[in-house]
Design an enzyme around this catalytic site. Sequence first.
Site, PDB file in Angstrom:
ATOM      1  N   GLY A  54      -5.453  22.864 -18.660  1.00 54.23           N
ATOM      2  CA  GLY A  54      -6.181  21.631 -18.361  1.00 54.23           C
ATOM      3  C   GLY A  54      -7.632  21.983 -18.136  1.00 54.23           C
ATOM      4  N   GLN A  59     -16.046  20.346 -14.716  1.00 53.70           N
ATOM      5  CA  GLN A  59     -15.966  21.811 -14.733  1.00 53.70           C
ATOM      6  C   GLN A  59     -16.899  22.412 -15.795  1.00 53.70           C
ATOM      7  OE1 GLN A  59     -11.414  21.793 -14.874  1.00 53.70           O
ATOM      8  NE2 GLN A  59     -11.860  23.641 -13.700  1.00 53.70           N
ATOM      9  N   CYS A 101      -7.117  27.528 -10.575  1.00 56.47           N
ATOM     10  CA  CYS A 101      -8.158  26.646 -11.091  1.00 56.47           C
ATOM     11  C   CYS A 101      -9.205  27.489 -11.807  1.00 56.47           C
ATOM     12  CB  CYS A 101      -8.807  25.855  -9.955  1.00 56.47           C
ATOM     13  SG  CYS A 101     -10.078  24.716 -10.526  1.00 56.47           S
ATOM     14  N   LEU A 102      -9.626  27.059 -12.969  1.00 60.55           N
ATOM     15  CA  LEU A 102     -10.605  27.847 -13.730  1.00 60.55           C
ATOM     16  C   LEU A 102     -11.945  27.906 -13.006  1.00 60.55           C
ATOM     17  CD1 LEU A 102      -9.674  26.589 -17.302  1.00 60.55           C
ATOM     18  CD2 LEU A 102      -8.977  28.706 -16.178  1.00 60.55           C
ATOM     19  N   HIS A 143      -3.966  17.527 -10.957  1.00 55.21           N
ATOM     20  CA  HIS A 143      -5.006  18.539 -10.688  1.00 55.21           C
ATOM     21  C   HIS A 143      -6.308  18.160 -11.394  1.00 55.21           C
ATOM     22  CE1 HIS A 143      -6.426  22.843 -10.179  1.00 55.21           C
ATOM     23  NE2 HIS A 143      -7.236  22.393 -11.116  1.00 55.21           N
ATOM     24  N   GLU A 144      -6.191  17.686 -12.666  1.00 55.13           N
ATOM     25  CA  GLU A 144      -7.415  17.322 -13.415  1.00 55.13           C
ATOM     26  C   GLU A 144      -8.038  16.044 -12.862  1.00 55.13           C
ATOM     27  OE1 GLU A 144      -6.619  20.682 -15.234  1.00 55.13           O
ATOM     28  OE2 GLU A 144      -8.502  19.601 -15.077  1.00 55.13           O
ATOM     29  N   HIS A 147     -10.217  16.618  -9.970  1.00 57.79           N
ATOM     30  CA  HIS A 147     -11.557  17.124 -10.340  1.00 57.79           C
ATOM     31  C   HIS A 147     -12.533  15.964 -10.562  1.00 57.79           C
ATOM     32  CE1 HIS A 147     -11.412  21.497 -10.747  1.00 57.79           C
ATOM     33  NE2 HIS A 147     -10.307  21.439 -11.463  1.00 57.79           N
TER      34      HIS A 147
HETATM   35  O1  K2U Z   1      -8.366  22.451 -13.991  1.00 60.66           O
HETATM   36  C1  K2U Z   1      -8.291  23.666 -14.164  1.00 60.66           C
HETATM   37  O2  K2U Z   1      -9.003  24.471 -13.553  1.00 60.66           O
HETATM   38  C2  K2U Z   1      -7.240  24.221 -15.110  1.00 60.66           C
HETATM   39  C3  K2U Z   1      -6.026  24.473 -14.268  1.00 60.66           C
HETATM   40  C4  K2U Z   1      -5.041  23.385 -14.519  1.00 60.66           C
HETATM   41  C5  K2U Z   1      -3.813  23.562 -13.689  1.00 60.66           C
HETATM   42  C6  K2U Z   1      -3.833  24.136 -12.427  1.00 60.66           C
HETATM   43  C7  K2U Z   1      -2.647  24.258 -11.699  1.00 60.66           C
HETATM   44  C8  K2U Z   1      -1.458  23.809 -12.216  1.00 60.66           C
HETATM   45  C9  K2U Z   1      -1.456  23.232 -13.464  1.00 60.66           C
HETATM   46  C10 K2U Z   1      -2.624  23.116 -14.190  1.00 60.66           C
HETATM   47  C11 K2U Z   1      -5.475  25.872 -14.511  1.00 60.66           C
HETATM   48  O3  K2U Z   1      -6.413  26.848 -14.240  1.00 60.66           O
HETATM   49  S1  K2U Z   1      -4.923  26.207 -16.089  1.00 60.66           S
HETATM   50  C12 K2U Z   1      -4.243  27.809 -15.757  1.00 60.66           C
HETATM   51  C13 K2U Z   1      -2.780  27.655 -15.534  1.00 60.66           C
HETATM   52  C14 K2U Z   1      -1.965  27.996 -16.579  1.00 60.66           C
HETATM   53  C15 K2U Z   1      -0.594  27.816 -16.457  1.00 60.66           C
HETATM   54  C16 K2U Z   1      -0.043  27.284 -15.284  1.00 60.66           C
HETATM   55  C17 K2U Z   1      -0.881  26.949 -14.228  1.00 60.66           C
HETATM   56  C18 K2U Z   1      -2.262  27.140 -14.344  1.00 60.66           C
HETATM   57 ZN    ZN Z   2      -9.055  23.102 -11.687  1.00 58.16          ZN
END
Ligand code: K2U
Ligand code: ZN
Length: 181
Positions: A54, A59, A101-102, A143-144, A147
């Site tokens: 996501g 971001q 979170c990225l 989560h998105e 943001h």
């Molecule tokens: O929004 C973001 O920073 C991307 C997030 C999205 C996300 C966070 C937690 C749980 C689900 C989605 C992540 O950094 S994407 C990395 C990731 C990959 C697989 C599973 C969980 C998180």
């Molecule tokens: Zn995030």
Amino acid sequence: MSDELLPIELLPILIVPDAKLRQKCRAVGPGDADMVRALAPRMLATMYKAPGIGLAAPQVGQLLRMAVVDIQKEDQREPLVLVNPEIVAESADTFTREEGCLSLPGQYADVTRPARVKLRYLDLEGTKREIEADGLLSTCIQHELDHLDGVLFVDHLSALKRNMLLRKLAKDMKLRQREAM
Ligand code: K2U
Ligand code: ZN
């Protein structure tokens, strides 16, 4: 110009404590259509490269209510572009999952959220869509959408855990900057 395929340029992902990550984003209007159509593929390319499942517009520095999501494996990608998304219903039962979170690289914690959500959004063509999500897709959507309101997953933790995690992130980033010199 030859018609060779030009690479989609990646976008820099903002890292906490960048103030833009704490802003409430504005709705996408009809005047933003061209910019949103140009931004979506760059956000998707940036998300896949990270890698992530996501990515929300703030971001990458765009304070717009827009996010991209794709929880599928690499060989069966199913990108979702969410414009002006809103959760219109959520389950009473909750689910706890470890989130990252990225914008907070290397930091993870368990977050409890409603297990299922009903989401309304516009797609890139401006068509109204409504989906029901559970599992990882439900977590990712919530989560998105957080943001877009300047909310980060650490805000769902106790103050003690949040501060521990933010202090560790600051230390890690200082270390990275020193190593990069
Ligand atoms: O929004 C973001 O920073 C991307 C997030 C999205 C996300 C966070 C937690 C749980 C689900 C989605 C992540 O950094 S994407 C990395 C990731 C990959 C697989 C599973 C969980 C998180
Ligand atoms: Zn995030």
